[in-house]
Scaffold this motif. Sequence first.
Motif: not given
Length: 233
Positions: A36-56
């Motif tokens: 994925l494009a860098r901006a797309t990957a970042h936007r999706l990962a941050v969005g998933l993190e907001t919904h706690q589907l991803l974390s750090r």
Amino acid sequence: MGNDSGIGVLDKSVLVLRTAAERPCNLAELTAATGLARATAHRLAVGLETHQLLSRDGTGRWVPGPALAQLAASARDDLREAALLVLPRLRDATGESVQLYRREGAERVCVAAAEPPAGLRDTVPVGTRLPMSAGSAASVLAAFADDETRERLLDGAAYTAKSLAEVRRRGWAHSAAERAAGVASISAPVHDRDGTVVAAVSVSGPIERLGRRPGDRWADDLIAAAAEITERI
């Protein structure tokens, strides 16, 4: 990307989730792994993190988030639950590793397994994704797929249209050293209440124990186990 729902943002989000589930990723690693494009990957990962589907994790890499565990805890898989009641007895009867596979596109996924306690085994962890191009489980799932899917899967596969017709006729498949050197297996189809094949149950192990024609020895046991799983679902 695997299965394509036709909903671009959804498919890309699932791709990001699956990638982070396989190994922790920073943005550069996520971009490289997904394409994925860098901006797309970042936007999706941050969005998933907001919904706690991803974390750090402690290094700042994305990993599966707590919401995934919460969703999984409430999920029910009748096929897997039925298999877990049957597979241990099939393992004990054969003394070999046993698995249940579902087809997802051009891959098959191990959704349940039971391993013998000791000895040389063909261990396939739950969640393992294998190509649909080789192995007895792949032959079963391809043999009972719709015509269009079956034709597509034949391209580059170890099985042929003739061998799949034989699988449909006798109701099981076996293989030797197709998926992995030194490994033999036998598989049979599991049906849903409408008669559609939804999975393949398998016994696998070293060729020196199962032989090159394991169906001659274990076909009846495997068909009985598949029928019991079918009945339970």
